[in-house]
Design an enzyme around this catalytic site. Sequence first.
Site, PDB file in Angstrom:
ATOM      1  N   HIS A   1      65.900 -28.710 -16.009  1.00  0.00           N
ATOM      2  CA  HIS A   1      65.032 -29.318 -17.027  1.00  0.00           C
ATOM      3  C   HIS A   1      63.612 -29.579 -16.498  1.00  0.00           C
ATOM      4  O   HIS A   1      62.802 -30.171 -17.189  1.00  0.00           O
ATOM      5  CB  HIS A   1      65.674 -30.642 -17.482  1.00  0.00           C
ATOM      6  CG  HIS A   1      65.168 -31.188 -18.790  1.00  0.00           C
ATOM      7  ND1 HIS A   1      65.460 -30.622 -20.010  1.00  0.00           N
ATOM      8  CD2 HIS A   1      64.389 -32.280 -19.073  1.00  0.00           C
ATOM      9  CE1 HIS A   1      64.906 -31.323 -20.985  1.00  0.00           C
ATOM     10  NE2 HIS A   1      64.236 -32.328 -20.440  1.00  0.00           N
TER      11      HIS A   1
ATOM     12  N   ASP B   1      70.589 -27.112 -17.143  1.00  0.00           N
ATOM     13  CA  ASP B   1      69.890 -28.342 -17.555  1.00  0.00           C
ATOM     14  C   ASP B   1      70.931 -29.436 -17.778  1.00  0.00           C
ATOM     15  O   ASP B   1      71.809 -29.301 -18.631  1.00  0.00           O
ATOM     16  CB  ASP B   1      69.133 -28.024 -18.853  1.00  0.00           C
ATOM     17  CG  ASP B   1      68.279 -29.170 -19.358  1.00  0.00           C
ATOM     18  OD1 ASP B   1      68.639 -30.336 -19.139  1.00  0.00           O
ATOM     19  OD2 ASP B   1      67.257 -28.883 -20.012  1.00  0.00           O
TER      20      ASP B   1
ATOM     21  N   SER C   1      61.100 -30.761 -24.003  1.00  0.00           N
ATOM     22  CA  SER C   1      62.053 -31.864 -24.160  1.00  0.00           C
ATOM     23  C   SER C   1      61.678 -32.737 -25.368  1.00  0.00           C
ATOM     24  O   SER C   1      61.649 -32.242 -26.486  1.00  0.00           O
ATOM     25  CB  SER C   1      62.139 -32.665 -22.845  1.00  0.00           C
ATOM     26  OG  SER C   1      63.250 -33.524 -22.849  1.00  0.00           O
TER      27      SER C   1
END
Length: 282
Positions: free
Chosen positions: A260, A226, A149
């Site tokens: 995620h 995600d 991320s």
Amino acid sequence: MALTQVSSNKCCGGYQKVFEHESSELKCKMKFGIYLPPKAESAKCPVMYWLSGLTCTEQNFITKAGSQQAASDHGIIIVAPDTSPRGCNIEGEDESWDFGTGAGFYVNSTQDPWKTNYRMYSYVTEELPRLINSNFPADPEKMSVSGHSMGGHGALICALKNPGKYKAVSAFAPICNPMQCAWGQKAFSGYLGPDKSTWEAYDATVLAGSYSGPELDILIDQGRDDQFLSASQLLPDNFIAACSEKKIPVVFRLQQGYDHSYFFIFSFINDHIKHHAKYLNA
């Protein structure tokens, strides 16, 4: 530079440790996790740096990703720093989860009141490797970088801004084009100021467009489910387009049903370590 051991746990034949030190770049105490594989007891080992995402500390990766067995098998040291300076008493540092504490974005801030402490780019590319190379059995010629991320953004920019420094790079659900997403715009406005031309130095999509260096094989895994992909925070298509324009090889895997979270990272971390091992152990 003095290191204080915070914890040490035997794991997969090696040791998962956490250390604390005074950072000269960040002007505060910082912690990092380090996995030392069994091979480190008798030889120098390559090092993979792992950069975590928003809200994380050094703990998330070392307790949730399940990276230690593959690191043990391939003889790789893994270093996982924190994601921002801590306890700097800057007004507003703890006000939001996506800016300030836990959200350093791997940039060197140029704006008050952040610029004294928020220098995560120099910390992860310069100060931390120096510290690791001088205190552990690390091979200084063999380092690589990965992350998730915000940390995937960090990994990509570290590799693209330093041709040849990192032997391999990979990322999970990286923020690929921060200039074009809400997270990046908030962070860059605060840390780098209103002049958007200064943001380009920390945007992987822009950097890929001007990359000229040794070939980089990039591995990216992205969960299909995600929520931040659908919210246009990650923008991998923009990065892939820039890379294909420059003929930078990217293996991009859209993983059906994955989100995620660290459950996603745990599912594919072995593939990433194998990718790094191919170049680090060459």
